[in-house]
Design an enzyme around this catalytic site. Structure first.
Site, PDB file in Angstrom:
ATOM      1  N   VAL A 160       0.828  -1.207   0.000  1.00 34.15           N
ATOM      2  CA  VAL A 160       0.000   0.000   0.000  1.00 34.15           C
ATOM      3  C   VAL A 160       0.862   1.258   0.000  1.00 34.15           C
ATOM      4  CG1 VAL A 160      -1.719   1.292   1.328  1.00 34.15           C
ATOM      5  CG2 VAL A 160      -1.928  -1.175   1.105  1.00 34.15           C
ATOM      6  N   ASP A 196      10.471   3.617   6.074  1.00 33.98           N
ATOM      7  CA  ASP A 196      10.058   2.306   6.580  1.00 33.98           C
ATOM      8  C   ASP A 196      11.082   1.897   7.622  1.00 33.98           C
ATOM      9  OD1 ASP A 196       8.268  -0.244   5.088  1.00 33.98           O
ATOM     10  OD2 ASP A 196       9.684  -0.708   6.697  1.00 33.98           O
ATOM     11  N   LYS A 250     -14.405   0.546   4.055  1.00 35.55           N
ATOM     12  CA  LYS A 250     -13.373  -0.405   3.641  1.00 35.55           C
ATOM     13  C   LYS A 250     -13.723  -1.843   4.059  1.00 35.55           C
ATOM     14  CE  LYS A 250      -9.548  -2.172   2.451  1.00 35.55           C
ATOM     15  NZ  LYS A 250      -8.849  -2.148   1.208  1.00 35.55           N
ATOM     16  N   GLY A 252     -14.642 -21.776  -6.886  1.00 31.95           N
ATOM     17  CA  GLY A 252     -13.383 -22.508  -6.902  1.00 31.95           C
ATOM     18  C   GLY A 252     -12.867 -22.762  -5.504  1.00 31.95           C
ATOM     19  N   CYS A 263      -5.890  -9.591   2.396  1.00 37.32           N
ATOM     20  CA  CYS A 263      -6.937  -8.600   2.683  1.00 37.32           C
ATOM     21  C   CYS A 263      -8.290  -9.227   3.002  1.00 37.32           C
ATOM     22  CB  CYS A 263      -7.066  -7.643   1.514  1.00 37.32           C
ATOM     23  SG  CYS A 263      -5.530  -6.762   1.231  1.00 37.32           S
ATOM     24  N   LYS A 275      -8.588 -11.486   6.265  1.00 30.23           N
ATOM     25  CA  LYS A 275      -8.352 -10.747   7.513  1.00 30.23           C
ATOM     26  C   LYS A 275      -9.424  -9.674   7.733  1.00 30.23           C
ATOM     27  CE  LYS A 275      -5.040  -7.053   6.586  1.00 30.23           C
ATOM     28  NZ  LYS A 275      -5.762  -5.833   6.700  1.00 30.23           N
ATOM     29  N   LYS A 302      -3.649 -15.424  -6.062  1.00 25.30           N
ATOM     30  CA  LYS A 302      -4.414 -15.174  -7.294  1.00 25.30           C
ATOM     31  C   LYS A 302      -3.399 -14.901  -8.398  1.00 25.30           C
ATOM     32  CE  LYS A 302      -4.891 -10.183  -6.857  1.00 25.30           C
ATOM     33  NZ  LYS A 302      -5.773  -9.024  -6.871  1.00 25.30           N
ATOM     34  N   ARG A 355       0.613 -14.964   0.726  1.00 25.85           N
ATOM     35  CA  ARG A 355       0.055 -14.874   2.076  1.00 25.85           C
ATOM     36  C   ARG A 355      -1.404 -15.348   2.061  1.00 25.85           C
ATOM     37  NH1 ARG A 355       1.361  -8.808   3.538  1.00 25.85           N
ATOM     38  NH2 ARG A 355       0.591  -8.624   1.412  1.00 25.85           N
TER      39      ARG A 355
END
Ligand code: UGA
Length: 450
Positions: A11, A30, A223, A272, A279, A282, A339, A346
């Site tokens: 992000v 960071d 969100k 599937g 995301c 969680k 995907k 993850r």
């Protein structure tokens, strides 16, 4: 404007690079020093379409810099975007300790008042807590910090496109000055006023995104409500697929017809192995916990989770029915990312499936076009092959676990020749059942007549 981005994960990096592309002067920081060093050497820590070119271009043009000096970064920006992780705790709540540390950092390092923008996905009312934390940690300086919520709706794999060409920009604010500042930050994106890296300088002809101003609680809720609804659509399609199997219908025909109703829409109805990634699982979990804290049992979402968890069981049962005994069999797995078009593993259903097959006593070989490196760390007990044909060599069953388009384009005749038994279990409904049968495969998928 001068903008600080704290956190250089998916992000933060996309946000920083795209805000620089939109013309702002962005400093990213960071606490992972190796990550910042890599970025300063021109490297890129994640695989994300167009991100590398946007980062390098804006570094060259001096609009995007990276530093390990978090204090300097905080002081540089008029607005500070918080893009740190909020992973799930053991009990399903979001871990907000990184947000808390950043609040302390901003409050103690800032020398001028800042607009502090939450981009990380957080539970409702975090804004209130954040404002309080900034006041407490910054009580000596007495600086007045403003807080806003600006949730991201970035999909991995198309995150740059999603940031530069969003369908909506949501800002949760308390006052007009904050709204004005955020409008200014996003104006180039609302008007498409930047050289589009995604579409070779011209932005696609589409209407401007909706710039939605809400209160902070609503923005935070939007969100979780959006991601949980996407998860709900997938679990619904999966439940319908199971019913189709029992009743001889075809889930793809059913969901296609459903999706033509504009009130339903065609997307996220793919049946599937279910949803994974960092995301959706969680956020569903956090939304359930959030409701619980507020005194509501969000049973609907518990069912969404349950249906999703059972996808792997159902798939393994399909395999058992076809193979009779799984123990000792050689199984090939195509796809390890959660995907297509990402290297992210993850909470990937393919990794769960790999673990499950190992536990069943199968010998597993796998291949993924982008996620091998990451998968090796999560799934050490299997062997990794250099290409799909090597995975198929001598296996009793071949599984499609991720919807990479290149798997559909493989030379299936060649695969048929090298497999010990031409059994394909398609966990993503990627291939055409009749074409597979014509080529001599025993083929099973989800919710389609066999
Ligand atoms: C998701 C949301 O789609 C984004 O809008 C959101 O911004 C992002 O989370 C986030 O919160 O940051 P992402 O996790 O990148 O994005 O992945 P999705 O494209 O949503 O896919 C999630 C999972 O659902 C994948 O495992 C995918 O294979 C599965 N899926 C998706 C299905 O099983 N069926 C479908 O029809 C669609």
């Amino acid at each position: 404007m001068k903008i600080t981005v704290i956190g250089c994960g998916y992000v933060g990096l996309v946000t920083g690079a795209c805000l620089a592309e939109a013309g702002h002067e962005v400093v990213c920081t960071d606490k992972d020093e190796a990550r910042i060093e890599l970025l300063n050497r021109g490297g890129i820590p994640i695989y994300e379409l167009h991100l590398d070119e946007v980062v390098q271009k804006n570094r060259r043009e001096n609009r995007l810099t990276f530093t390990t000096d978090a204090g300097e970064a905080v002081r540089a920006g008029e607005a500070v975007f918080i893009c740190v992780g909020t992973p799930p705790l053991e009990n399903g709540d979001a871990d907000l300790s990184a947000i808390d540390s950043v609040a302390r950092l901003i409050a103690t390092e800032a020398r001028t008042p800042k607009l502090v923008v939450e981009k990380s996905t957080v539970p409702v009312q975090t804004g209130r807590q954040l404002r309080q934390a900034l006041a407490v940690y910054g009580r000596k300086s007495g600086l007045a910090f403003r807080v806003a919520s600006n949730p991201e709706f970035l999909r991995e794999g198309t995150a740059v496109e999603d940031f530069l060409h969003p369908d909506r920009i949501v800002v949760g604010v308390d006052d007009e000055a904050t709204e004005k500042e955020l409008r200014e930050i996003y104006q180039p994106i609302v008007e498409g006023r930047f050289n589009c890296p995604v579409h070779d300088s011209e932005c696609p002809p589409q209407g401007p995104p909706e710039f939605l101003v809400t209160n902070i609680n609503s923005a935070e809720l939007i969100k979780h409500a959006s991601n949980s609804f996407l998860a709900l659509k997938i679990s619904y399609a999966n439940a319908v697929a199971d019913l189709c199997e029992l009743l001889g219908a075809n889930v793809q025909e059913v969901t296609r017809a459903m999706g033509l109703d504009p009130r339903i829409g065609p997307k996220f109805l793919g049946a599937g192995l279910g949803f994974g990634g960092f995301c959706l699982p969680k956020d569903v979990q956090a939304f359930i916990r959030l409701a619980e804290h507020a005194g509501m049992d969000f049973a609907l979402l518990k069912e969404v989770e349950l249906i999703n968890k059972q996808r792997i069981d159902r798939f393994v049962e399909k395999m058992r029915t076809a193979l009779w005994v799984i123990k000792g069999k050689k199984v090939g797995v195509l796809g390890l990312a959660f995907k297509a078009n990402t290297d992210d593993t993850r909470f990937s259903p393919s990794i769960d499936l790999g673990r499950r097959l190992l536990a069943e006593g199968a010998h597993v070989a796998a291949y993924d076009p982008a996620a091998m490196e990451r998968a090796r760390q999560l799934l050490p007990g299997i062997s990794y092959a250099g290409d799909p044909y090597a995975v198929a060599e001598g296996v009793d069953a071949l599984v499609i676990a991720t919807d990479w388009p290149e798997f559909a384009a493989l030379d299936w005749e060649q695969i048929h020749d090298v497999m010990a038994r031409p059994l394909v279990l398609d966990g993503r409904n990627l291939l055409d059942p009749s074409a597979m049968k014509q080529q001599g495969f025993e083929y099973h998928s989800f919710g389609r007549p066999e």
